[in-house]
Design an enzyme around this catalytic site. Structure first.
Site, PDB file in Angstrom:
ATOM      1  CB  CYS A   3      -0.973  -0.022   1.183  1.00 22.48           C
ATOM      2  SG  CYS A   3      -0.195   0.029   2.803  1.00 22.48           S
ATOM      3  CG  ASN A   6       4.536  -1.713   5.003  1.00 21.05           C
ATOM      4  OD1 ASN A   6       5.676  -2.012   5.331  1.00 21.05           O
ATOM      5  ND2 ASN A   6       3.564  -2.586   5.033  1.00 21.05           N
ATOM      6  CB  CYS A   8      -3.447   1.706   7.258  1.00 14.62           C
ATOM      7  SG  CYS A   8      -3.165   3.196   8.229  1.00 14.62           S
ATOM      8  NE  ARG A   9      -4.473   1.418   2.008  1.00 20.71           N
ATOM      9  CZ  ARG A   9      -4.325   2.157   0.928  1.00 20.71           C
ATOM     10  NH1 ARG A   9      -5.224   2.064  -0.036  1.00 20.71           N
ATOM     11  NH2 ARG A   9      -3.293   2.975   0.797  1.00 20.71           N
ATOM     12  CB  SER A  10       0.365  -3.499   2.880  1.00 25.71           C
ATOM     13  OG  SER A  10       1.175  -2.505   3.453  1.00 25.71           O
ATOM     14  CG  ASP A 118      -5.260   5.542   2.832  1.00 25.86           C
ATOM     15  OD1 ASP A 118      -5.226   5.132   4.012  1.00 25.86           O
ATOM     16  OD2 ASP A 118      -4.396   6.275   2.338  1.00 25.86           O
TER      17      ASP A 118
HETATM   18  P1  4NP Z   1      -1.660   2.828   4.175  1.00 23.47           P
HETATM   19  O1  4NP Z   1      -2.295   4.173   4.780  1.00 23.47           O
HETATM   20  O2  4NP Z   1      -1.167   3.175   2.792  1.00 23.47           O
HETATM   21  O3  4NP Z   1      -2.803   1.880   4.159  1.00 23.47           O
HETATM   22  O4  4NP Z   1      -0.538   2.419   5.117  1.00 23.47           O
HETATM   23  C1  4NP Z   1      -1.602   5.395   4.848  1.00 23.47           C
HETATM   24  C2  4NP Z   1      -0.669   5.599   5.824  1.00 23.47           C
HETATM   25  C3  4NP Z   1      -0.043   6.835   5.918  1.00 23.47           C
HETATM   26  C4  4NP Z   1      -0.351   7.843   5.029  1.00 23.47           C
HETATM   27  C5  4NP Z   1      -1.281   7.624   4.034  1.00 23.47           C
HETATM   28  C6  4NP Z   1      -1.908   6.393   3.944  1.00 23.47           C
HETATM   29  N1  4NP Z   1       0.272   9.114   5.155  1.00 23.47           N
HETATM   30  O5  4NP Z   1      -0.147  10.056   4.433  1.00 23.47           O
HETATM   31  O6  4NP Z   1       1.206   9.252   5.961  1.00 23.47           O
END
Ligand code: 4NP
Length: 144
Positions: A3, A6, A8-10, A118
């Site tokens: 994602c 790295n 939240c989702r992955s 997300d």
């Molecule tokens: P992820 O979510 O891609 O599912 O890990 C996010 C984590 C952090 C951010 C965006 C999405 N950020 O903008 O820091």
């Protein structure tokens, strides 16, 4: 499992697929990464840790890292959580490895949507957990 951050989702996809792989005796090596290196070295988001824990899966030992060139050689399948991740992954993927890269939900025959939303700013971690779990179940069946 890839994602953006790295965190939240992955990490959920990583933890769930590892859990299913152990449960089904598949002996697969699972990992996750982000297209960005924004959270390098960090634990998953506490909300992902929490929803995983509620479902009996421990992901607090994971550490965020950025996807890197050797991943395209080493792993057989690379799953992108959304279209933007897919585009970013393909932008650094060698041409002869592109067949390894897939959009996660369609590969797992999830029809309700094509992208894992997300949840970083909006929340909805329970929904994201369920979506990822269902997809991992299907992928485990499909690849085995
Ligand atoms: P992820 O979510 O891609 O599912 O890990 C996010 C984590 C952090 C951010 C965006 C999405 N950020 O903008 O820091």
């Amino acid at each position: 499992m890839v994602c953006l951050g790295n965190i939240c989702r992955s990490p959920l996809a990583h933890g769930i697929m590892e859990h299913l792989s152990v449960q089904e005796g598949l002996n697969w090596e699972i990992d996750s990464a982000g297209t960005s290196g924004w959270h390098n070295g960090e634990q998953p988001d506490r909300r992902s840790i929490e929803v995983a824990k509620q479902n009996g899966i421990e992901i607090s030992n994971q550490q965020s890292r950025q996807i890197k060139a050797p991943d395209f050689d080493y792993y057989d399948y690379i799953f992108a959580m959304d279209q933007s991740n897919l585009k970013d992954i393909l932008s650094i993927c060698p041409k002869d490895k592109e067949h390894k890269v897939h959009l996660f939900l369609p590969f797992g025959n999830v029809v309700s949507r094509h992208e894992v939303p997300d949840p970083y700013y909006t929340g909805g971690f329970d929904y994201v957990y369920d979506l990822i779990y269902g997809c991992c179940k299907n992928i485990a069946e499909k690849i085995r």
